[in-house]
Motif scaffolding. Structure first.
Motif, mmCIF file in Angstrom:
data_model
loop_
_atom_site.group_PDB
_atom_site.id
_atom_site.type_symbol
_atom_site.label_atom_id
_atom_site.label_comp_id
_atom_site.label_asym_id
_atom_site.label_seq_id
_atom_site.Cartn_x
_atom_site.Cartn_y
_atom_site.Cartn_z
ATOM 1 N N UNK A 232 11.844 -36.612 -23.227
ATOM 2 C CA UNK A 232 12.211 -35.640 -22.198
ATOM 3 C C UNK A 232 11.566 -34.300 -22.571
ATOM 4 N N UNK A 233 11.518 -33.414 -21.589
ATOM 5 C CA UNK A 233 10.738 -32.182 -21.776
ATOM 6 C C UNK A 233 11.362 -31.241 -22.813
ATOM 7 N N UNK A 234 12.695 -31.157 -22.830
ATOM 8 C CA UNK A 234 13.332 -30.241 -23.789
ATOM 9 C C UNK A 234 13.071 -30.698 -25.223
ATOM 10 N N UNK A 235 13.175 -31.996 -25.440
ATOM 11 C CA UNK A 235 12.937 -32.550 -26.771
ATOM 12 C C UNK A 235 11.483 -32.347 -27.195
#
Lengths: 289, 64
Positions: A232-235
């Motif tokens: 995912x983008x945050x990770x």
């Protein structure tokens, strides 16, 4: 004292040295981008030196000192590590002084003008994977740092030697026996180290930017053939930011560029022990982008 | 502040000390909590407390 220049676009380094192995290795690795005095570029970005330390120590256990514009960022190292020290010194110099690009500690390889970044800590197999891809249809833009144009998401090549460590030195020599390698520096702080020359094609295209389409975090794991996780983008952003060199210098410009890149790229973490499978996956993925 | 488009979290950049803080909090829920249109559950409250501790969010005077 000898003087030579390394024209490693976008930077020209001028190097003074009294260590013969530095000249010999630089010439072997950088070929036509190694410039002697008659071909010197007028505009030099950084003046570096690598010289033997003085004093009686030289007679028993000689050491070398690296300087950038008369500053000495590292402690002296054994003389057999002189060329590796030059490579590390060039990395340090650019990471500390470059303001035009957002710099990420990452390998960069491209195919069909589309680039993938491989940010990774030491021991992840990044350089071995880079060496393999760079000699299997991918263009090497960098083994060590991604120079990203702010807001545009293009990466500027900084084609340099690939830094191989320990077991990967012999592995790469078996894979690519015809390529040029530096002398091996034994027992450095990274273990045994040798540098592999970049391919002629990568050097020839050293002024061609590529658009970043993907970020892949590689993890070599001898027990895993190939595991691929979409992040995912945050990770992905968190891991990406941990590899940033100059956010503190660029401030919001660096942050905005990194978030835009993460928003627009495909994002994977891969665990592998087979580089052929990784290459196959990446080729398919980049073709469909 | 950048809320990620896949709703996986929000990242903050502190322009004073250059710190980056990423919170794995549902973006829509986070915005609703900030707007006051939704109450935070315990997990979300923990994220928000962390952001307050780091100086990224400031409690409104009414809450002090």
């Amino acid at each position: 004292m000898q003087e030579f220049q390394l024209n490693t676009s976008p930077f020209v380094f001028q190097i003074s040295t009294n260590v013969p192995m530095v000249v010999e290795n630089a010439k072997r690795i950088y070929k036509s981008h190694f410039l002697t005095e008659k071909d010197f570029r007028a505009s030099v970005d950084y003046h570096l030196s690598l010289t033997y330390t003085g004093g009686i120590r030289r007679l028993t256990k000689s050491q070398v000192t690296f300087k950038c514009d008369d500053r000495e960022p590292f402690k002296p190292l054994p003389a057999n590590q002189a060329f590796a020290m030059l490579e590390w010194g060039m990395n340090w110099t650019v990471a500390l002084h470059e303001f035009q690009h957002v710099i990420i500690h990452s390998a960069v390889l491209a195919k069909d003008g589309k680039a993938i970044l491989f940010p990774a800590p030491p021991g992840s197999g990044k350089s071995t994977l880079t060496a393999y891809l760079a000699n299997h249809g991918w263009r090497l833009l960098s083994d060590e740092m991604a120079l990203i144009t702010p807001y545009e998401l293009n990466v500027t090549p900084f084609v340099r030697a690939i830094c191989l460590k320990n077991a990967s030195i012999n592995l790469c020599k078996q894979w690519f026996p015809d390529l040029a390698y530096s002398d091996t520096a034994f027992a450095t702080h990274k273990g045994d180290v040798a540098h592999m020359a970049p391919s002629d094609n990568s050097l020839a295209c050293a002024r061609e930017q590529a658009r970043v389409v993907g970020v892949v975090f590689p993890n070599y794991d001898k027990s895993l053939f190939l595991d691929i996780y979409e992040l995912d983008k945050a990770n992905a952003f968190m891991q990406f930011a941990n590899n940033a060199f100059n956010f503190n210098l660029l401030g919001t410009l660096g942050f905005d560029t990194a978030t835009a890149l993460i928003e627009n790229a495909f994002l994977y973490e891969i665990h592998y022990n087979n580089v052929e499978e990784v290459e196959r996956f990446l080729s398919e993925r980049i073709t469909n982008t | 502040m950048h809320p990620f488009s896949d709703n996986s979290g929000v990242t903050f950049f502190n322009t004073v000390n250059m710190d980056i803080t990423t919170s794995f909090i549902d973006t829509d829920a986070f915005m609703a909590i900030l707007d006051g249109t939704r109450l935070a559950d315990d997990d979300q409250m923990q994220h928000i407390e962390t952001l307050i501790d780091k100086g990224i969010l400031t409690k409104a005077k009414d809450d002090l």
